[in-house]
Scaffold this active site. Structure first.
Site, PDB file in Angstrom:
ATOM      1  N   HIS A 169       8.619   4.776  40.475  1.00 36.11           N
ATOM      2  CA  HIS A 169       7.610   5.496  40.719  1.00 36.11           C
ATOM      3  C   HIS A 169       7.769   7.100  40.955  1.00 36.11           C
ATOM      4  O   HIS A 169       8.420   7.265  41.961  1.00 36.11           O
ATOM      5  CB  HIS A 169       6.730   4.878  41.469  1.00 36.11           C
ATOM      6  CG  HIS A 169       5.764   3.601  40.689  1.00 36.11           C
ATOM      7  ND1 HIS A 169       5.991   2.649  41.292  1.00 36.11           N
ATOM      8  CD2 HIS A 169       5.394   3.282  39.579  1.00 36.11           C
ATOM      9  CE1 HIS A 169       5.363   1.452  40.630  1.00 36.11           C
ATOM     10  NE2 HIS A 169       4.937   2.266  39.488  1.00 36.11           N
ATOM     11  N   CYS A 256       2.273   1.539  48.394  1.00 32.83           N
ATOM     12  CA  CYS A 256       2.124   0.711  47.464  1.00 32.83           C
ATOM     13  C   CYS A 256       1.002  -0.464  47.848  1.00 32.83           C
ATOM     14  O   CYS A 256       0.347  -1.048  46.839  1.00 32.83           O
ATOM     15  CB  CYS A 256       3.382  -0.296  47.018  1.00 32.83           C
ATOM     16  SG  CYS A 256       4.813   0.816  46.816  1.00 32.83           S
TER      17      CYS A 256
HETATM   18  C1  CIR Z   1       7.069  -3.323  40.891  1.00 32.09           C
HETATM   19  O1  CIR Z   1       8.250  -3.270  40.362  1.00 32.09           O
HETATM   20  O2  CIR Z   1       5.977  -3.165  40.302  1.00 32.09           O
HETATM   21  C2  CIR Z   1       6.987  -3.994  42.249  1.00 32.09           C
HETATM   22  N1  CIR Z   1       8.086  -4.818  42.376  1.00 32.09           N
HETATM   23  C3  CIR Z   1       7.013  -2.887  43.274  1.00 32.09           C
HETATM   24  C4  CIR Z   1       5.847  -1.909  43.139  1.00 32.09           C
HETATM   25  C5  CIR Z   1       5.980  -0.915  44.045  1.00 32.09           C
HETATM   26  N2  CIR Z   1       4.512   0.060  43.842  1.00 32.09           N
HETATM   27  C6  CIR Z   1       4.660   1.365  44.072  1.00 32.09           C
HETATM   28  O3  CIR Z   1       5.750   1.956  44.521  1.00 32.09           O
HETATM   29  N3  CIR Z   1       3.604   1.862  43.900  1.00 32.09           N
END
Ligand code: CIR
Length: 264
Positions: A169, A256
């Site tokens: 991201h 997150c």
């Molecule tokens: C994913 O790949 O969607 C989750 N394992 C990690 C999400 C992390 N979210 C973020 O950086 N906002």
């Protein structure tokens, strides 16, 4: 250290408890599964840090059918003026959105929907003058453009930018430290995307530290990155170090795990 006037001032947050299924969360590279108890302990410490920072935290129940649903930042975007339900770019996460709707409708008069394309909240950096929407493997042009029109309806200006290749991201590689300063990896800062900001680069080898989280007077930083913590403390940031060892195995960092806003 510059001022933190309003963008990083929050009195409300929503988080979601991890389910036992979090051990099979998405990841780009397998470093082994995190255990439920490790993730749960990191989540508890995170909630405590938000509360210590004078944020009222609403804790939503775990959703076992969605391993990554602890990362509530991705399926929605919230501002004092309203919320937007997004369309996560990972298929396994699409169903998380409807589970957030009721919570957002309870707190926001205006809840908009992205409608088309894909966009993850992890790709959206809010700064005092504009919102930056990073194109990535999770956020496409159609989603970014749709989000711009939703943000316009909330009176918020935005710009579409790009995320370095291989980075999950946009915010995996940056965070806003105060009104004028961004913490970023060199690979992202080198793109020139932060013209007009003071940029603090995370030391080479500590790229994961770039996903920090400023909340009111404190800065939550992963305890895995001591050189970044030193650098930030030298600049007078009040660092609260939190473990991200377990959530790091499933590509997550500190921003997150919450949706944050200021309620009047
Ligand atoms: C994913 O790949 O969607 C989750 N394992 C990690 C999400 C992390 N979210 C973020 O950086 N906002």
């Amino acid at each position: 250290m510059a001022q933190n006037t309003h963008t990083l001032r929050f009195n409300r947050a929503i988080v979601r408890r991890p389910g036992h299924s979090v051990t099979s969360g998405l990841r780009a590279t397998d470093q082994g599964d995190p255990t439920y108890s490790q993730v749960s302990a990191e989540h508890d410490a995170y909630v405590a840090a938000l509360r210590d920072a004078r944020v009222e935290v609403t804790i939503l129940p775990a959703l076992e059918e969605f391993p990554d649903s602890i990362f509530v930042e991705d399926p929605a975007l919230v501002y004092s003026k309203g919320a937007v339900l997004l369309r996560p770019g990972a298929e396994s996460r699409a169903g998380e959105v409807s589970h957030l709707r009721a919570a957002l409708e309870a707190d926001f008069e205006t809840v908009l929907e992205l409608g088309l394309g894909f966009a993850d909240g992890g790709d959206i950096l809010t700064t005092p003058n504009k919102v930056m929407i990073g194109l990535s493997n999770r956020t496409d042009q159609a989603g970014a453009t749709a989000l711009q029109t939703r943000l316009e309806r909330l009176g918020i200006t935005s710009e579409i930018v790009t995320t370095p290749d291989g980075v999950l991201h946009f915010k995996s590689d940056c965070s806003l430290l105060d009104d004028e300063t961004v913490l970023a990896t060199e690979r992202l800062a080198a793109s020139g995307v932060f013209a007009g900001f003071d940029v603090v680069n995370v030391p080479a080898g500590e790229e994961g530290a770039a996903n920090a989280l400023r909340v009111n007077d404190v800065l939550l930083v992963s305890s895995e990155y001591p050189r970044t913590i030193d650098l930030l403390e030298q600049r007078d940031y009040q660092v609260v170090a939190l473990s991200t060892k377990a959530i790091g195995k499933i590509d997550a960092g500190l921003s997150c795990m919450s949706l944050r806003w200021t309620e009047a």
